[in-house]
Design an enzyme around this catalytic site. Structure first.
Site, PDB file in Angstrom:
ATOM      1  N   TYR A  43       0.866  -1.180   0.000  1.00 19.19           N
ATOM      2  CA  TYR A  43       0.000   0.000   0.000  1.00 19.19           C
ATOM      3  C   TYR A  43       0.897   1.222   0.000  1.00 19.19           C
ATOM      4  O   TYR A  43       1.807   1.335   0.838  1.00 19.19           O
ATOM      5  CB  TYR A  43      -0.889  -0.014   1.251  1.00 19.19           C
ATOM      6  CG  TYR A  43      -1.779   1.197   1.397  1.00 19.19           C
ATOM      7  CD1 TYR A  43      -2.907   1.351   0.600  1.00 19.19           C
ATOM      8  CD2 TYR A  43      -1.509   2.168   2.354  1.00 19.19           C
ATOM      9  CE1 TYR A  43      -3.734   2.466   0.743  1.00 19.19           C
ATOM     10  CE2 TYR A  43      -2.332   3.271   2.510  1.00 19.19           C
ATOM     11  CZ  TYR A  43      -3.443   3.411   1.705  1.00 19.19           C
ATOM     12  OH  TYR A  43      -4.265   4.500   1.858  1.00 19.19           O
TER      13      TYR A  43
ATOM     14  N   ASP B 251       9.576   2.559  -0.646  1.00 22.04           N
ATOM     15  CA  ASP B 251       8.574   3.228   0.180  1.00 22.04           C
ATOM     16  C   ASP B 251       8.852   2.842   1.628  1.00 22.04           C
ATOM     17  O   ASP B 251       8.480   1.756   2.083  1.00 22.04           O
ATOM     18  CB  ASP B 251       7.168   2.814  -0.251  1.00 22.04           C
ATOM     19  CG  ASP B 251       6.098   3.496   0.593  1.00 22.04           C
ATOM     20  OD1 ASP B 251       6.453   4.150   1.604  1.00 22.04           O
ATOM     21  OD2 ASP B 251       4.906   3.368   0.251  1.00 22.04           O
TER      22      ASP B 251
ATOM     23  N   LYS C  33       5.162   8.982   8.710  1.00 16.45           N
ATOM     24  CA  LYS C  33       4.993   8.475  10.076  1.00 16.45           C
ATOM     25  C   LYS C  33       6.062   9.012  11.030  1.00 16.45           C
ATOM     26  O   LYS C  33       5.946  10.122  11.523  1.00 16.45           O
ATOM     27  CB  LYS C  33       4.936   6.945  10.057  1.00 16.45           C
ATOM     28  CG  LYS C  33       3.754   6.433   9.192  1.00 16.45           C
ATOM     29  CD  LYS C  33       3.538   4.967   9.300  1.00 16.45           C
ATOM     30  CE  LYS C  33       2.514   4.425   8.323  1.00 16.45           C
ATOM     31  NZ  LYS C  33       1.134   4.625   8.707  1.00 16.45           N
TER      32      LYS C  33
HETATM   33  N1  HOZ Z   1      -3.956   2.605   6.237  1.00 14.54           N
HETATM   34  C1  HOZ Z   1      -3.350   2.916   7.484  1.00 14.54           C
HETATM   35  C2  HOZ Z   1      -2.555   1.787   8.018  1.00 14.54           C
HETATM   36  N2  HOZ Z   1      -1.776   1.077   7.098  1.00 14.54           N
HETATM   37  C3  HOZ Z   1      -4.398   3.283   8.476  1.00 14.54           C
HETATM   38  C4  HOZ Z   1      -4.227   4.660   8.908  1.00 14.54           C
HETATM   39  C5  HOZ Z   1      -5.271   5.097   9.914  1.00 14.54           C
HETATM   40  O1  HOZ Z   1      -6.379   4.610   9.920  1.00 14.54           O
HETATM   41  O2  HOZ Z   1      -4.952   5.976  10.694  1.00 14.54           O
END
Ligand code: HOZ
Length: 434
Positions: free
Chosen positions: A146, A241, A269
């Protein structure tokens, strides 16, 4: 054992009348695991407290950023100090230079860097640069990885897309999706075949060097090195990434851990210490194509935001200064809890595969091995949902999907780990008994 969630339920009901699904990011709705999502009131160190006063040991750390624990005092102090002088200027500040210097120190492959506000922006911009640099249109990504929610990257994506079993996303025209070639992770044959079929047309390979968004899937020995060699041979840009892995699996991310030099890197992050901040950077000859130096456009009112820079400097600065203490400690605590819980699963006859890279891992409920998205998908997601709920009831908050990674930080203690393993033992007996 069972928690009072009255206030969280009330808030969820109110939220559902206003926010689609009651959330601002899909996985938070707990649809994959069921039950009421606790509404968080505060965090401190390794703990979260919900709106009903329940305390949890936190194993998702805001999905990665909180490697130094919630409310890390130097970050809190820095943000408060900076906020007193305004939250945003839309003009350059010294803090951007300072954080850029720290990023470049930790990631020697990054010769130039640009700060943005989210990982989605970072990956989208890195791909635009790669296309401009090569003059090619196809992008190779890997199933279950992702890279945020820009149109071209929502093809066989992980994270919420995998959690909800969505093959792509409505609203993405097939002409755009068709420019993304999604290949199985850890298969070099698939990469060679894609280059053979689209020779001279592939702009870049973008990969999570340790997949985190299909659950944690480390690369097989030599895989990343081979991707590097193929990209170089084919004149394509290699984008790592490292939004999840950067500053986590090692100070310098997976590229340090596995000894790979990418052309471009995306970060997010941890780089912003929990504030909205991400970055992309890499080789100067690629980065100099970015406006105002070159023809690739990218901009943002909140890019390099002073509050985000302050939290990032406090966090990354600490990681750099304390790297010799922080990373060995993260490794031994992570091994203790990941392996300790797996040992209890084995004793209870629960089929489990534990994939770990430093302070990120996934307990897959499958005999395994898990080497790609297809094998991750063999996990028993219904059993995971029961396990997740039972752990929450015992005060341990795991990410609410089988297809996400667990994150641990320096605030976790051996006591937390013992409590977690004891909770799992109890949960296995209660809801996963063979
Ligand atoms: N898609 C995010 C984790 N891989 C989730 C982010 C969130 O919900 O804060």
């Amino acid at each position: 054992m069972s928690r009072q969630l009255t206030r969280s339920r009330e808030l969820q009901n109110r939220a559902e009348k206003l926010l689609p699904g009651g959330v601002d990011s899909p996985v938070r709705a707990f649809r994959a695991v069921g039950g009421a999502p606790p509404f968080v009131e505060r965090g401190n160190g390794a703990y979260l407290w919900d709106a009903d006063g329940n305390r949890y040991i936190d194993y998702f750390g805001s999905w990665g950023p909180m490697i130094l624990g919630h409310a890390f005092p130097p970050a809190v102090e820095a943000v408060q100090r900076v906020a007193a002088h305004s939250a945003s200027f839309g003009a350059s500040t010294a803090a951007e230079v300072e954080l850029a210097e720290l990023v470049v120190k930790a990631f020697p492959s990054i010769e130039r860097v640009r700060f943005v506000s989210s990982g989605t922006e970072a990956t989208m911009s890195a791909i635009r640069l790669a296309r401009a640099f090569t003059g090619r249109k196809y992008v190779v990504k890997f199933e279950g990885c992702y890279h945020g929610h820009s149109d071209g990257l929502l093809v066989k994506a992980g994270s919420g897309v995998a959690t909800f079993g969505i093959p792509g996303s409505a609203g993405v025209p097939e002409e755009i999706a068709g420019l993304t070639l999604a290949l199985p992770f850890n298969s070099l044959l698939a990469v060679e075949a894609a280059f053979a079929e689209h020779r001279g047309q592939i702009a870049c390979l973008i990969v999570e060097p340790v997949v985190g968004n299909a659950g944690c899937i480390p690369p097989e020995g030599g895989y990343l090195q081979a991707l590097r060699e193929i990209a170089t041979r084919e004149g394509a840009v290699l984008i790592l990434d490292e939004v999840m892995t950067g500053f986590r699996v090692a100070l310098g991310g997976a590229q340090e851990l596995y000894g790979i030099t990418p052309d471009l890197t995306t970060l997010g992050k941890i780089v912003g210490g929990g504030l909205p901040c991400a970055a992309f950077g890499g080789r100067v000859e690629i980065m100099k194509m970015l406006a105002p130096l070159g023809p690739v456009y990218q901009a943002g009112t909140l890019s390099g935001n002073p509050l985000a820079m302050a939290a990032g400097i406090a966090t990354v600065g600490h990681l750099i200064e304390q790297r010799d203490e922080v990373y060995p400690a993260l490794e031994s605590l992570s091994a203790a809890v990941a392996d300790g819980l797996a040992a209890e699963a084995a004793k209870a006859g629960v089929a489990m595969t534990t994939n770990r890279a430093g302070a990120m891992w996934t307990w897959f409920l499958t005999p395994g091995p898990v080497t790609d998205f297809a094998t991750a998908s063999s996990s028993d997601t219904a059993a995971f949902a029961r396990f997740h709920g039972a752990m929450l009831d015992r005060g341990v908050w795991l990410p609410p999907s089988q297809f996400e990674a667990v994150f641990l930080g320096t605030a976790h203690t051996t006591d937390d780990i013992e409590q977690t393993i004891a909770a799992a033992k109890d949960a296995f007996a209660g809801v996963l008994a063979a």
